[in-house]
Design an enzyme around this catalytic site. Structure first.
Site, mmCIF file in Angstrom:
data_model
loop_
_atom_site.group_PDB
_atom_site.id
_atom_site.type_symbol
_atom_site.label_atom_id
_atom_site.label_comp_id
_atom_site.label_asym_id
_atom_site.label_seq_id
_atom_site.Cartn_x
_atom_site.Cartn_y
_atom_site.Cartn_z
ATOM 1 N N ARG A 91 -49.155 10.563 30.685
ATOM 2 C CA ARG A 91 -48.442 12.055 31.032
ATOM 3 C C ARG A 91 -49.583 12.861 31.407
ATOM 4 O O ARG A 91 -49.305 13.651 32.291
ATOM 5 C CB ARG A 91 -48.010 12.644 29.551
ATOM 6 C CG ARG A 91 -46.618 12.285 29.220
ATOM 7 C CD ARG A 91 -46.636 12.083 27.670
ATOM 8 N NE ARG A 91 -47.161 10.759 27.320
ATOM 9 C CZ ARG A 91 -46.466 9.839 27.049
ATOM 10 N NH1 ARG A 91 -45.124 9.780 27.101
ATOM 11 N NH2 ARG A 91 -47.326 8.637 26.812
ATOM 12 N N THR A 92 -50.853 12.864 30.955
ATOM 13 C CA THR A 92 -51.776 13.649 31.149
ATOM 14 C C THR A 92 -52.224 13.706 32.623
ATOM 15 O O THR A 92 -52.345 14.535 33.717
ATOM 16 C CB THR A 92 -53.052 13.783 30.226
ATOM 17 O OG1 THR A 92 -52.522 14.045 29.193
ATOM 18 C CG2 THR A 92 -53.942 14.963 30.667
ATOM 19 N N LYS A 120 -72.359 -0.667 37.386
ATOM 20 C CA LYS A 120 -73.708 -1.258 37.956
ATOM 21 C C LYS A 120 -74.759 -0.457 37.169
ATOM 22 O O LYS A 120 -75.988 -0.502 37.679
ATOM 23 C CB LYS A 120 -73.859 -0.846 39.274
ATOM 24 C CG LYS A 120 -72.573 -1.736 40.165
ATOM 25 C CD LYS A 120 -72.812 -1.505 41.609
ATOM 26 C CE LYS A 120 -72.061 -1.681 42.545
ATOM 27 N NZ LYS A 120 -72.104 -1.123 43.918
ATOM 28 N N HIS A 174 -58.432 18.520 23.362
ATOM 29 C CA HIS A 174 -57.461 18.573 24.579
ATOM 30 C C HIS A 174 -56.911 19.643 25.006
ATOM 31 O O HIS A 174 -55.661 20.063 24.790
ATOM 32 C CB HIS A 174 -56.452 17.215 24.034
ATOM 33 C CG HIS A 174 -55.575 16.613 25.244
ATOM 34 N ND1 HIS A 174 -55.599 17.242 26.537
ATOM 35 C CD2 HIS A 174 -54.748 15.760 25.261
ATOM 36 C CE1 HIS A 174 -55.164 16.282 27.176
ATOM 37 N NE2 HIS A 174 -54.412 15.505 26.371
HETATM 38 C C1 NCD Z 1 -52.634 12.571 23.369
HETATM 39 C C2 NCD Z 1 -53.988 12.387 23.807
HETATM 40 O O1 NCD Z 1 -54.440 11.487 24.479
HETATM 41 O O2 NCD Z 1 -54.758 12.801 22.957
HETATM 42 N N1 NCD Z 1 -51.873 12.026 24.552
HETATM 43 C C3 NCD Z 1 -51.533 12.811 25.705
HETATM 44 O O3 NCD Z 1 -52.289 13.353 25.969
HETATM 45 N N2 NCD Z 1 -50.234 13.375 25.808
HETATM 46 C C4 NCD Z 1 -52.244 12.280 21.963
HETATM 47 C C5 NCD Z 1 -52.066 10.687 21.617
HETATM 48 O O4 NCD Z 1 -52.414 9.806 22.447
HETATM 49 O O5 NCD Z 1 -51.864 10.307 20.586
#
Ligand code: NCD
Length: 360
Positions: A91-92, A120, A174
């Protein structure tokens, strides 16, 4: 823009990292509070959260028509973005790619360090310098806490200042996920006085879930919010977040009794067990999390106006039978990611006024 960049440029890494995160934040924005880099949630305040939300809504509305979409796609058509994702992402990654495309940017990607020169022996620092020669924006996800911040400092001290956006840094933060979570909450509570005064319940692996940590920081910008952290002891939220909430005078509770808090929740934020961080094989599997799942029984306890969220991906913590309920907003939440990321990039590249002034 110049002043803060010069200031950050004049500051050694040691000096910079001596500051608290909150005091470092201004160095990552310019003099008119426009983001230069977006590294952690502490860079947001109520004003910029509301502003990005407003911009995201405008972009969302404009994207509904060909005229609006065409206009948006001219704004950054002279810019290139690099998506540097060395940790898994669906998704991200896709929503950043879509956000860049909405604004007309060209996108390149490195998703696997084993196919790049890092394999490398090239340092991440050198890799980022390489990316900065070919792109105007670097969006990065890494399992290393602090790497995105270091790269931001590095590029602010180089001849080619390219903005860095943190798309997930280890177990730590995040910030753009938290931004889309806030936007989802803003939209969900639009008719009931917004996020102020709401009770947000976090459930699952709160210790290693970076989205929860970033969102807790952002919620600290609202009035009379209450947070409850529901988790088994082994996965309970870190003390640094609780210290932050204490300092801000924000009300919170820790609980292991999920069912007892559902009736007063305005939003339930579910998370999966982050077992990729286990120190030894099977460590997480030893923790019983079955009392921290959301299914039909839990749905019966939920208020009519409340929402169920999840950063996704999910495992068994939300039953698929809940998906059809109007209060399950995780699919909309995911789509919101595209709009807020486009808004953030528009803000960084100063094309936001053009967007807000657009009328068909
Ligand atoms: C999250 C992450 O990567 O921290 N996912 C995301 O970006 N939607 C949450 C997760 O992986 O559980």
């Amino acid at each position: 823009m110049i002043n803060n960049l010069v200031r950050l440029g004049k500051m050694s890494w040691e000096e910079f990292t001596k500051l608290s995160t909150k005091n470092r934040a201004p160095y990552l924005s310019d003099d008119s509070d426009r983001f230069v880099h977006l590294i952690y949630a502490q860079q947001f305040n109520r004003d910029n959260l509301e502003y990005i939300g407003q911009l995201a809504t405008k972009i969302r509305m404009m994207a509904k028509s060909k005229e609006g979409s065409d206009f948006l796609s001219t704004l950054l058509s002279d810019k290139r973005a690099m998506l540097y994702f060395t940790q898994p992402s669906t998704r991200t990654f896709l929503s950043f790619m879509a956000a860049c495309q909405i604004l007309g940017m060209k996108v390149a990607e490195v998703r696997d360090a084993t196919t790049s020169s890092e394999y490398k022996g090239e340092s991440a620092e050198d890799s980022v310098r390489v990316f900065s020669s070919y792109s105007d924006l670097i969006v990065m996800r890494t399992k290393l806490k602090g790497l995105a911040e270091r790269m931001a400092w590095l590029l602010s001290n180089s001849k080619r200042l390219v903005p860095i956006i943190n798309a997930g840094s280890g177990k730590d933060q995040h910030p753009t996920q938290a931004l889309l979570d806030i936007y989802t909450l803003q939209r969900s509570f639009e008719d009931i006085n917004g996020i102020d005064g709401k009770h947000i319940v976090f459930v699952g692996d709160l210790l290693r879930g970076r989205t929860v940590r970033s969102l807790a920081f952002l919620l600290g910008n609202y009035n009379d919010v209450k947070m409850t952290f529901v988790a088994p002891d082994a996965f309970q939220i870190g003390s640094d977040i609780l210290e932050y909430l204490d300092k801000k005078g924000i009300q919170y509770d820790l609980s292991q009794n999920f069912k007892s808090v559902i009736p007063t929740a305005d939003a339930i934020y579910m998370t999966r067990v982050q077992d990729e961080w286990d120190n030894e094989e099977g460590e997480s599997a030893k923790v019983d999390i079955s009392n921290f799942w959301f299914g039909d029984e839990e749905l019966k306890l939920l208020q009519k106006h409340a929402v169920i969220m999840h950063p996704l991906p999910r495992r068994e913590e939300i039953s698929t039978s809940v998906d059809q309920d109007k209060r399950a907003v995780y699919w909309r939440q995911m789509r919101n990611g595209m709009w807020v990321r486009a808004a953030l990039i528009a803000n960084i590249f100063a094309v936001d006024t053009e967007i807000l002034n657009f009328s068909e």
